[in-house]
Write a protein that holds these residues in place. Structure first.
Motif, PDB file in Angstrom:
ATOM      1  N   PHE A  61     -26.599  56.989  32.945  1.00 56.51           N
ATOM      2  CA  PHE A  61     -27.700  56.402  32.193  1.00 56.51           C
ATOM      3  C   PHE A  61     -27.315  56.125  30.745  1.00 56.51           C
ATOM      4  CE2 PHE A  61     -31.566  56.520  34.795  1.00 56.51           C
ATOM      5  CZ  PHE A  61     -31.091  57.200  35.906  1.00 56.51           C
ATOM      6  N   ALA A  62     -26.166  56.661  30.284  1.00 59.03           N
ATOM      7  CA  ALA A  62     -25.808  56.488  28.880  1.00 59.03           C
ATOM      8  C   ALA A  62     -25.612  55.016  28.539  1.00 59.03           C
ATOM      9  CB  ALA A  62     -24.538  57.284  28.571  1.00 59.03           C
ATOM     10  N   ALA A  63     -24.985  54.244  29.429  1.00 61.79           N
ATOM     11  CA  ALA A  63     -24.778  52.814  29.173  1.00 61.79           C
ATOM     12  C   ALA A  63     -26.108  52.062  29.153  1.00 61.79           C
ATOM     13  CB  ALA A  63     -23.841  52.227  30.234  1.00 61.79           C
ATOM     14  N   LEU A  64     -27.062  52.501  29.946  1.00 62.75           N
ATOM     15  CA  LEU A  64     -28.359  51.818  29.979  1.00 62.75           C
ATOM     16  C   LEU A  64     -29.124  52.017  28.672  1.00 62.75           C
ATOM     17  CD1 LEU A  64     -29.517  52.698  33.603  1.00 62.75           C
ATOM     18  CD2 LEU A  64     -28.362  50.644  32.814  1.00 62.75           C
ATOM     19  N   PRO A  90     -32.951  45.085  26.522  1.00 60.90           N
ATOM     20  CA  PRO A  90     -33.251  45.593  27.868  1.00 60.90           C
ATOM     21  C   PRO A  90     -34.195  44.698  28.657  1.00 60.90           C
ATOM     22  CG  PRO A  90     -33.462  47.319  26.213  1.00 60.90           C
ATOM     23  CD  PRO A  90     -33.326  46.046  25.478  1.00 60.90           C
ATOM     24  N   GLN A  91     -35.211  44.141  28.000  1.00 59.10           N
ATOM     25  CA  GLN A  91     -36.161  43.277  28.707  1.00 59.10           C
ATOM     26  C   GLN A  91     -35.474  42.034  29.257  1.00 59.10           C
ATOM     27  OE1 GLN A  91     -39.524  44.006  29.169  1.00 59.10           O
ATOM     28  NE2 GLN A  91     -39.651  42.190  30.482  1.00 59.10           N
ATOM     29  N   GLY A  92     -34.684  41.369  28.446  1.00 60.43           N
ATOM     30  CA  GLY A  92     -33.964  40.193  28.916  1.00 60.43           C
ATOM     31  C   GLY A  92     -32.943  40.529  29.994  1.00 60.43           C
ATOM     32  N   ARG A 134     -33.174  38.908  33.772  1.00 58.11           N
ATOM     33  CA  ARG A 134     -32.066  38.096  34.298  1.00 58.11           C
ATOM     34  C   ARG A 134     -31.481  38.729  35.558  1.00 58.11           C
ATOM     35  NH1 ARG A 134     -30.822  37.803  28.767  1.00 58.11           N
ATOM     36  NH2 ARG A 134     -29.197  39.395  29.024  1.00 58.11           N
ATOM     37  N   LEU A 135     -31.332  40.049  35.551  1.00 59.68           N
ATOM     38  CA  LEU A 135     -30.780  40.716  36.730  1.00 59.68           C
ATOM     39  C   LEU A 135     -31.739  40.616  37.914  1.00 59.68           C
ATOM     40  CD1 LEU A 135     -28.481  42.387  37.912  1.00 59.68           C
ATOM     41  CD2 LEU A 135     -29.617  44.454  37.074  1.00 59.68           C
ATOM     42  N   PHE A 136     -33.027  40.719  37.668  1.00 56.97           N
ATOM     43  CA  PHE A 136     -33.997  40.589  38.753  1.00 56.97           C
ATOM     44  C   PHE A 136     -34.050  39.157  39.280  1.00 56.97           C
ATOM     45  CE2 PHE A 136     -38.561  39.899  39.992  1.00 56.97           C
ATOM     46  CZ  PHE A 136     -38.475  40.542  41.214  1.00 56.97           C
ATOM     47  N   GLY A 137     -33.942  38.173  38.404  1.00 61.23           N
ATOM     48  CA  GLY A 137     -33.873  36.783  38.869  1.00 61.23           C
ATOM     49  C   GLY A 137     -32.658  36.534  39.738  1.00 61.23           C
ATOM     50  N   VAL A 152     -33.266  50.489  34.516  1.00 54.36           N
ATOM     51  CA  VAL A 152     -33.501  49.867  33.204  1.00 54.36           C
ATOM     52  C   VAL A 152     -34.998  49.827  32.910  1.00 54.36           C
ATOM     53  CG1 VAL A 152     -33.276  47.736  31.882  1.00 54.36           C
ATOM     54  CG2 VAL A 152     -31.379  48.528  33.284  1.00 54.36           C
ATOM     55  N   ILE A 153     -35.805  49.497  33.911  1.00 54.13           N
ATOM     56  CA  ILE A 153     -37.257  49.455  33.716  1.00 54.13           C
ATOM     57  C   ILE A 153     -37.800  50.839  33.399  1.00 54.13           C
ATOM     58  CG2 ILE A 153     -39.454  49.007  34.868  1.00 54.13           C
ATOM     59  CD1 ILE A 153     -38.051  46.780  36.434  1.00 54.13           C
ATOM     60  N   GLY A 154     -37.332  51.845  34.112  1.00 49.78           N
ATOM     61  CA  GLY A 154     -37.839  53.190  33.896  1.00 49.78           C
ATOM     62  C   GLY A 154     -37.388  53.806  32.588  1.00 49.78           C
TER      63      GLY A 154
END
Length: 382
Positions: free
Chosen positions: A90-93, A99-101, A105-108, A130-132
């Motif tokens: 989780f450190a990289a996250l 984060p929102q973008g 983009r990943l979800f798209g 990322v969302i959590g």
């Protein structure tokens, strides 16, 4: 793509560690492992538990139960260590610039992806984390996961874990309500297998812990009826859900499930409500103390002051007594020293007189005239 996803999930470090362990195992043999003291712990079976509880004498049962308890404690510690090491990814996250973008983009890309299932599952997991972690609002993500919530779905437990990780208190309950209904309809019913029902009830509990407003009173009371189910694991999962809502919102439970001393006024706040602090924590305690006049603190200060003064006076008295004692001791020492000096002088004088008399006697004995005169005196005596 797969390498980047593994980086965010922390699976590359875990794979490297596993490869290193495998190489170490290949280099060494069983004898070396035994010599080094390494011991592989295995989860106790039902037969082992039965033997420890019911077979053997009373003393042997105690020994078996103690050994079983030690093994279970060690396994729990190992599981906690693995869970803690798994969270290092989780450190990289946390260091993402946008984060929102990134999540959008990943979800798209996930929606339009034709990659194999493992890659898409990793994309789901990274998006949910990322969302959590950043508490983002990607509302289309939950209906997307809804179509994968089914007992026959491949890796359904990983999908449920991704769903739970993406839920937080800022997600609207109306968005999660269809997902919760899908989860209950697919997993928790009388015709489902016990293990499927257990997974469903545990997923519902974790979902409600992160967003309590999504649960309704009618649905909760229906799920609470499984506390008397014939399968023990299902009944335990249902009791866990009841225990969670005893703390979250006891008003949704039936009266028989609330327990004694339930506070019906307690419950989650309305959606979107945030507690904004307008003062420092503990300031009310200071105001209450000042309203009392500060007698407690002042009295403590006075007591400490008087105590320090009395201690100071006692110390001064002790020092005076000590000086008097030392002066008297010095006088005694001087007296003893003078007395001993006079004694030594008298001894020297007596010794010198004795020495002079003895020396005169020796001188008389050595003089021949004196010897002859002494002999004449002895002869003249009758």
């Amino acid at each position: 793509m797969a390498a980047a996803l593994k980086f965010f999930l922390g699976q590359d470090a875990a794979a490297a560690a596993a490869a290193a362990d495998d190489s170490d195992d290949d280099d060494g043999d069983d004898g070396d492992d035994n010599a080094s003291g390494k011991q592989v712990l295995v989860q106790p079976t039902k037969e082992d538990v039965y033997k420890a509880m019911h077979k053997g004498t009373k003393s042997s049962k105690k020994k078996k139960q103690a050994k079983l308890k030690r093994v279970m404690t060690t396994l729990k510690k190992a599981a906690r260590k693995e869970a803690a090491s798994g969270s290092e990814g989780f450190a990289a996250l946390h260091l993402l610039h946008d984060p929102q973008g990134f999540a959008e983009r990943l979800f798209g890309r996930l929606q339009a992806s034709r990659d194999r299932w493992e890659t898409r599952l990793d994309m789901m997991t990274v998006t949910s984390r990322v969302i959590g972690v950043h508490k983002l609002l990607v509302l289309n993500f939950y209906p997307f996961l809804q179509k994968y919530i089914a007992p026959h779905q491949r890796d359904v437990t990983a999908v449920l874990a991704a769903l739970v990780q993406a839920v937080h208190e800022l997600v609207p309950p109306d968005t999660l309500a269809p997902v919760l209904r899908q989860l209950v309809d697919q997993f928790v019913h009388d015709r489902a297998r016990p293990e499927v029902m257990t997974v469903g009830l545990k997923a519902v509990r974790e979902l409600c812990l992160r967003c309590p407003l999504v649960m309704s009173a009618e649905l909760l009371q229906d799920l609470a009826e499984y506390k008397k189910f014939r399968d023990k694991e299902v009944a335990t999962a249902a009791r866990g859900l009841i225990g969670a809502f005893r703390d979250l919102n006891p008003g949704l439970l039936a009266k028989k499930d609330r327990g004694r001393g339930a506070d019906l006024t307690s419950g989650p706040t309305a959606y979107g409500t945030t507690a904004v602090a307008d003062r420092l924590d503990g300031a009310d305690l200071l105001e209450a103390d000042l309203a009392k006049g500060g007698t407690s603190s002042d009295s403590e200060d006075n007591v400490s002051g008087t105590g320090s003064e009395s201690e100071g006076e006692e110390g001064i008295g002790r020092e005076g007594k000590g000086e008097e004692g030392t002066s008297s001791d010095q006088e005694d020492e001087d007296g003893t020293a003078s007395g001993s000096g006079s004694e030594v002088e008298s001894d020297d004088q007596s010794g010198s007189s004795n020495g002079s008399s003895s020396s005169s006697e020796w001188e008389e004995e050595d003089d021949p005239a004196a010897v002859a005169a002494a002999e004449q005196q002895q002869q003249q005596r009758p």
